[in-house]
Design an enzyme around this catalytic site. Structure first.
Site, mmCIF file in Angstrom:
data_model
loop_
_atom_site.group_PDB
_atom_site.id
_atom_site.type_symbol
_atom_site.label_atom_id
_atom_site.label_comp_id
_atom_site.label_asym_id
_atom_site.label_seq_id
_atom_site.Cartn_x
_atom_site.Cartn_y
_atom_site.Cartn_z
ATOM 1 N N PRO A 65 -12.292 4.843 42.952
ATOM 2 C CA PRO A 65 -12.950 6.179 43.689
ATOM 3 C C PRO A 65 -13.464 5.443 44.844
ATOM 4 O O PRO A 65 -14.200 4.518 44.893
ATOM 5 C CB PRO A 65 -13.790 6.436 42.599
ATOM 6 N N HIS A 66 -13.146 6.271 45.910
ATOM 7 C CA HIS A 66 -13.920 5.752 47.188
ATOM 8 C C HIS A 66 -13.867 6.801 47.953
ATOM 9 O O HIS A 66 -13.283 7.991 48.145
ATOM 10 C CB HIS A 66 -12.843 4.706 47.886
ATOM 11 N N ALA A 67 -14.926 6.775 49.076
ATOM 12 C CA ALA A 67 -15.005 7.806 50.118
ATOM 13 C C ALA A 67 -15.830 7.243 51.212
ATOM 14 O O ALA A 67 -16.364 6.397 51.189
ATOM 15 C CB ALA A 67 -16.073 9.010 49.512
#
Length: 155
Positions: A65-67
């Site tokens: 998960p990345h942002a």
């Protein structure tokens, strides 16, 4: 920038047992908030928005998960080895047990973006993934993350 520069030993979390993907993302956000000073609700929101675009579950029990976040000055990462695999809507339908959270500054230079690619390559290396699953403690996991050079893809 090396993976070990982004994920500190203090950000290696072992035996987390979330009740599902949403709960896992919230728990990751709380940890990241404590380490970055960014609000947990904002982190949860950007991660959820990214997941709506498509699951960051790579398959084979791995998710990244990345942002991007406006308030961050430098990349932040955390590695989680779950105590119980968690449904994550991965492309292969398998539950995940290895999760790398990556938050990047909104105006990330290419160097920062390359960290995501390095992490993805590392987590596609079956030998590295096996070492991460078998490691006895956070220090050993951090060493694998910091020192592993994934094998180049064979054409």
């Amino acid at each position: 920038m090396n993976i070990g520069d982004v994920i500190a030993v203090e950000d290696v979390i072992l035996d987390l047992r979330p009740e599902g993907k949403t709960r896992l993302l919230k728990e990751l956000a709380v940890h990241a908030a404590g380490r970055t000073g960014c609000p947990a609700a904002e982190i949860t929101s950007v991660l959820a928005a990214r997941e709506r675009l498509g699951s960051t579950g790579l398959g084979m029990g791995v998710a990244i998960p990345h942002a991007k976040m406006r308030a961050l000055q430098r990349p932040f990462g955390a590695f989680v080895r779950l105590g119980t695999p968690c449904p994550f809507e991965a492309i292969d339908g398998q539950d995940v047990d290895l999760v790398v959270l990556l938050l990047l500054p909104e105006a990330s230079p290419q160097e920062h973006l390359n960290v995501l690619a390095r992490i993805a390559r590392l987590l596609r290396d079956p030998d590295a993934v096996a070492r991460l699953r078998q490691a006895a403690d956070a220090v050993t996991i951090h060493q694998v993350l910091a020192c592993s050079q994934p094998r180049p893809a064979v054409a």
